[in-house]
Design an enzyme around this catalytic site. Structure first.
Site, PDB file in Angstrom:
ATOM      1  N   HIS A  97       0.975  -0.968   0.016  1.00 25.43           N
ATOM      2  CA  HIS A  97      -0.081  -0.104  -0.034  1.00 25.43           C
ATOM      3  C   HIS A  97       0.830   1.256   0.046  1.00 25.43           C
ATOM      4  CE1 HIS A  97       0.713  -1.347   3.895  1.00 25.43           C
ATOM      5  NE2 HIS A  97       0.566  -0.128   4.518  1.00 25.43           N
ATOM      6  N   HIS A  99       1.038   5.109   1.266  1.00 20.41           N
ATOM      7  CA  HIS A  99      -0.012   6.216   1.895  1.00 20.41           C
ATOM      8  C   HIS A  99      -0.045   7.400   1.069  1.00 20.41           C
ATOM      9  CE1 HIS A  99       0.169   3.971   6.012  1.00 20.41           C
ATOM     10  NE2 HIS A  99       1.056   3.460   5.312  1.00 20.41           N
TER      11      HIS A  99
HETATM   12  P1  5GP Z   1       1.354   0.313   7.441  1.00 21.83           P
HETATM   13  O1  5GP Z   1       2.024   0.797   8.615  1.00 21.83           O
HETATM   14  O2  5GP Z   1       1.362  -1.300   7.133  1.00 21.83           O
HETATM   15  O3  5GP Z   1       2.200   1.073   6.574  1.00 21.83           O
HETATM   16  O4  5GP Z   1       0.030   0.736   7.285  1.00 21.83           O
HETATM   17  C1  5GP Z   1      -1.212   0.047   7.505  1.00 21.83           C
HETATM   18  C2  5GP Z   1      -2.168   1.392   7.547  1.00 21.83           C
HETATM   19  O5  5GP Z   1      -3.473   0.576   7.388  1.00 21.83           O
HETATM   20  C3  5GP Z   1      -2.533   1.977   8.752  1.00 21.83           C
HETATM   21  O6  5GP Z   1      -2.098   3.334   8.674  1.00 21.83           O
HETATM   22  C4  5GP Z   1      -3.832   1.588   9.454  1.00 21.83           C
HETATM   23  O7  5GP Z   1      -4.493   2.817   9.943  1.00 21.83           O
HETATM   24  C5  5GP Z   1      -4.546   1.036   8.336  1.00 21.83           C
HETATM   25  N1  5GP Z   1      -5.411   0.334   8.475  1.00 21.83           N
HETATM   26  C6  5GP Z   1      -5.208  -0.997   9.050  1.00 21.83           C
HETATM   27  N2  5GP Z   1      -6.600  -1.444   9.135  1.00 21.83           N
HETATM   28  C7  5GP Z   1      -7.537  -0.939   8.451  1.00 21.83           C
HETATM   29  C8  5GP Z   1      -8.814  -1.246   7.906  1.00 21.83           C
HETATM   30  O8  5GP Z   1      -9.547  -2.105   8.577  1.00 21.83           O
HETATM   31  N3  5GP Z   1      -9.420  -0.367   7.379  1.00 21.83           N
HETATM   32  C9  5GP Z   1      -8.630   0.713   6.681  1.00 21.83           C
HETATM   33  N4  5GP Z   1      -9.513   1.828   5.920  1.00 21.83           N
HETATM   34  N5  5GP Z   1      -7.262   1.106   7.033  1.00 21.83           N
HETATM   35  C10 5GP Z   1      -6.711   0.184   7.898  1.00 21.83           C
END
Ligand code: 5GP
Ligand code: ZN
Length: 131
Positions: A97, A99
Protein backbone atom coordinates in the site's frame (compact mmCIF):
# COMPACT_ATOMS: atom_id res chain seq x y z
CA UNK A 1 -8.61 -15.34 2.62
CA UNK A 2 -6.56 -14.00 5.53
CA UNK A 3 -5.06 -10.81 4.08
CA UNK A 4 -6.97 -7.78 5.40
CA UNK A 5 -6.52 -5.70 2.25
CA UNK A 6 -7.42 -8.61 -0.07
CA UNK A 7 -10.63 -8.83 1.91
CA UNK A 8 -11.21 -5.10 1.40
CA UNK A 9 -10.67 -5.56 -2.37
CA UNK A 10 -13.18 -8.44 -2.32
CA UNK A 11 -15.71 -6.28 -0.48
CA UNK A 12 -15.76 -8.63 2.52
CA UNK A 13 -14.65 -5.80 4.81
CA UNK A 14 -16.20 -2.36 4.30
CA UNK A 15 -14.00 0.56 3.29
CA UNK A 16 -14.45 4.11 2.05
CA UNK A 17 -13.29 3.78 -1.56
CA UNK A 18 -12.45 7.12 -3.18
CA UNK A 19 -10.93 5.82 -6.43
CA UNK A 20 -10.90 2.49 -8.27
CA UNK A 21 -9.67 1.18 -11.61
CA UNK A 22 -8.94 -2.27 -13.06
CA UNK A 23 -5.62 -2.55 -11.24
CA UNK A 24 -5.95 -0.67 -7.96
CA UNK A 25 -8.27 0.77 -5.37
CA UNK A 26 -7.80 3.74 -3.05
CA UNK A 27 -9.63 3.99 0.27
CA UNK A 28 -9.50 6.25 3.30
CA UNK A 29 -7.19 5.10 6.09
CA UNK A 30 -9.20 4.11 9.15
CA UNK A 31 -6.72 5.93 11.42
CA UNK A 32 -5.79 9.09 9.49
CA UNK A 33 -2.70 11.16 10.26
CA UNK A 34 -4.06 14.14 8.30
CA UNK A 35 -7.43 14.93 6.70
CA UNK A 36 -7.82 12.74 3.60
CA UNK A 37 -5.13 10.16 4.46
CA UNK A 38 -5.65 7.50 1.78
CA UNK A 39 -4.16 4.11 0.96
CA UNK A 40 -3.66 2.98 -2.65
CA UNK A 41 -3.31 -0.78 -3.13
CA UNK A 42 -3.08 -3.22 -6.05
CA UNK A 43 -6.13 -5.44 -6.44
CA UNK A 44 -3.79 -8.45 -6.65
CA UNK A 45 -1.93 -9.52 -3.55
CA UNK A 46 1.66 -8.28 -3.36
CA UNK A 47 3.43 -8.31 0.00
CA UNK A 48 5.28 -5.02 -0.39
CA UNK A 49 6.97 -2.67 -2.84
CA UNK A 50 10.22 -4.68 -2.83
CA UNK A 51 8.85 -8.18 -3.35
CA UNK A 52 7.40 -7.49 -6.82
CA UNK A 53 9.05 -4.67 -8.79
CA UNK A 54 6.17 -4.59 -11.30
CA UNK A 55 3.54 -3.70 -8.73
CA UNK A 56 4.40 -0.07 -8.05
CA UNK A 57 4.34 0.95 -11.75
CA UNK A 58 1.00 -0.86 -12.08
CA UNK A 59 -0.64 1.29 -9.42
CA UNK A 60 1.14 4.54 -10.38
CA UNK A 61 -1.85 5.85 -12.40
CA UNK A 62 -4.13 5.24 -9.40
CA UNK A 63 -1.70 7.05 -7.10
CA UNK A 64 -1.57 10.05 -9.43
CA UNK A 65 -5.35 10.16 -9.92
CA UNK A 66 -6.01 9.88 -6.19
CA UNK A 67 -3.48 12.59 -5.35
CA UNK A 68 -5.19 14.88 -7.88
CA UNK A 69 -8.59 14.12 -6.35
CA UNK A 70 -7.35 14.96 -2.85
CA UNK A 71 -5.84 18.25 -4.01
CA UNK A 72 -8.97 19.25 -5.92
CA UNK A 73 -11.58 18.18 -3.37
CA UNK A 74 -9.84 18.87 -0.07
CA UNK A 75 -7.67 21.82 -1.08
CA UNK A 76 -4.58 20.47 0.65
CA UNK A 77 -1.38 22.48 0.35
CA UNK A 78 0.97 19.51 -0.20
CA UNK A 79 1.17 15.71 -0.26
CA UNK A 80 3.46 13.02 1.14
CA UNK A 81 3.73 9.56 -0.46
CA UNK A 82 4.97 6.70 1.72
CA UNK A 83 5.21 2.93 1.36
CA UNK A 84 6.58 0.89 4.26
CA UNK A 85 8.23 -2.42 3.29
CA UNK A 86 8.96 -4.83 6.12
CA UNK A 87 8.11 -4.85 9.80
CA UNK A 88 11.34 -3.03 10.62
CA UNK A 89 10.14 -0.16 8.42
CA UNK A 90 6.84 -0.01 10.27
CA UNK A 91 4.75 -2.08 7.86
CA UNK A 92 1.75 -3.53 9.71
CA UNK A 93 -0.42 -4.76 6.84
CA UNK A 94 1.54 -7.00 4.48
CA UNK A 95 -0.31 -6.15 1.29
CA UNK A 96 1.46 -3.43 -0.68
CA UNK A 97 0.00 0.00 0.00
CA UNK A 98 1.07 3.54 -0.69
CA UNK A 99 -0.02 6.11 1.87
CA UNK A 100 -1.13 9.39 0.30
CA UNK A 101 -1.02 11.97 3.07
CA UNK A 102 -2.52 15.37 2.31
CA UNK A 103 -0.72 18.17 4.13
CA UNK A 104 -1.95 21.54 5.28
CA UNK A 105 -0.13 24.76 6.06
CA UNK A 106 -1.38 24.58 9.64
CA UNK A 107 0.84 21.53 10.32
CA UNK A 108 3.94 21.76 8.09
CA UNK A 109 7.11 19.69 7.77
CA UNK A 110 8.16 16.06 7.68
CA UNK A 111 8.30 15.66 11.45
CA UNK A 112 4.58 16.48 11.66
CA UNK A 113 3.65 13.88 9.02
CA UNK A 114 3.27 10.75 11.14
CA UNK A 115 0.79 10.07 13.90
CA UNK A 116 -2.95 9.39 14.08
CA UNK A 117 -5.22 12.40 14.59
CA UNK A 118 -8.34 11.15 16.41
CA UNK A 119 -10.09 14.48 15.78
CA UNK A 120 -10.51 13.68 12.07
CA UNK A 121 -14.03 12.55 11.12
CA UNK A 122 -13.43 10.03 8.33
CA UNK A 123 -17.08 10.01 7.27
CA UNK A 124 -17.04 13.80 6.87
CA UNK A 125 -13.92 13.50 4.69
CA UNK A 126 -15.53 10.72 2.64
CA UNK A 127 -18.60 12.90 2.03
CA UNK A 128 -16.38 15.81 0.95
CA UNK A 129 -14.53 13.60 -1.54
CA UNK A 130 -17.66 12.13 -3.06
CA UNK A 131 -19.46 15.45 -3.44
P1 5GP B 1 1.45 0.32 7.44
O1 5GP B 1 1.91 0.60 8.85
O2 5GP B 1 1.33 -1.17 7.17
O3 5GP B 1 2.24 1.06 6.41
O4 5GP B 1 0.01 0.96 7.33
C1 5GP B 1 -1.18 0.25 7.49
C2 5GP B 1 -2.29 1.25 7.51
O5 5GP B 1 -3.50 0.56 7.35
C3 5GP B 1 -2.40 2.04 8.82
O6 5GP B 1 -2.27 3.44 8.54
C4 5GP B 1 -3.77 1.67 9.36
O7 5GP B 1 -4.44 2.75 9.97
C5 5GP B 1 -4.49 1.19 8.12
N1 5GP B 1 -5.51 0.18 8.39
C6 5GP B 1 -5.38 -0.93 9.15
N2 5GP B 1 -6.52 -1.64 9.14
C7 5GP B 1 -7.39 -0.97 8.35
C8 5GP B 1 -8.75 -1.23 7.96
O8 5GP B 1 -9.38 -2.21 8.32
N3 5GP B 1 -9.32 -0.30 7.14
C9 5GP B 1 -8.66 0.80 6.71
N4 5GP B 1 -9.32 1.64 5.91
N5 5GP B 1 -7.38 1.06 7.05
C10 5GP B 1 -6.76 0.19 7.87
ZN1 ZN C 1 -3.59 -9.12 0.17
Amino acid sequence: MSCLFCRIVAGEIPSRVVYADDTAIAFLDINPWHRGHTLVIPRRHVDDVVSDPAALPEIAPAIAATAKLLVEKLGCDGINLLSNAGAVAGQEVFHLHVHIIPRYASSPGLRAMIGPDPAIDVDEVFAALRG
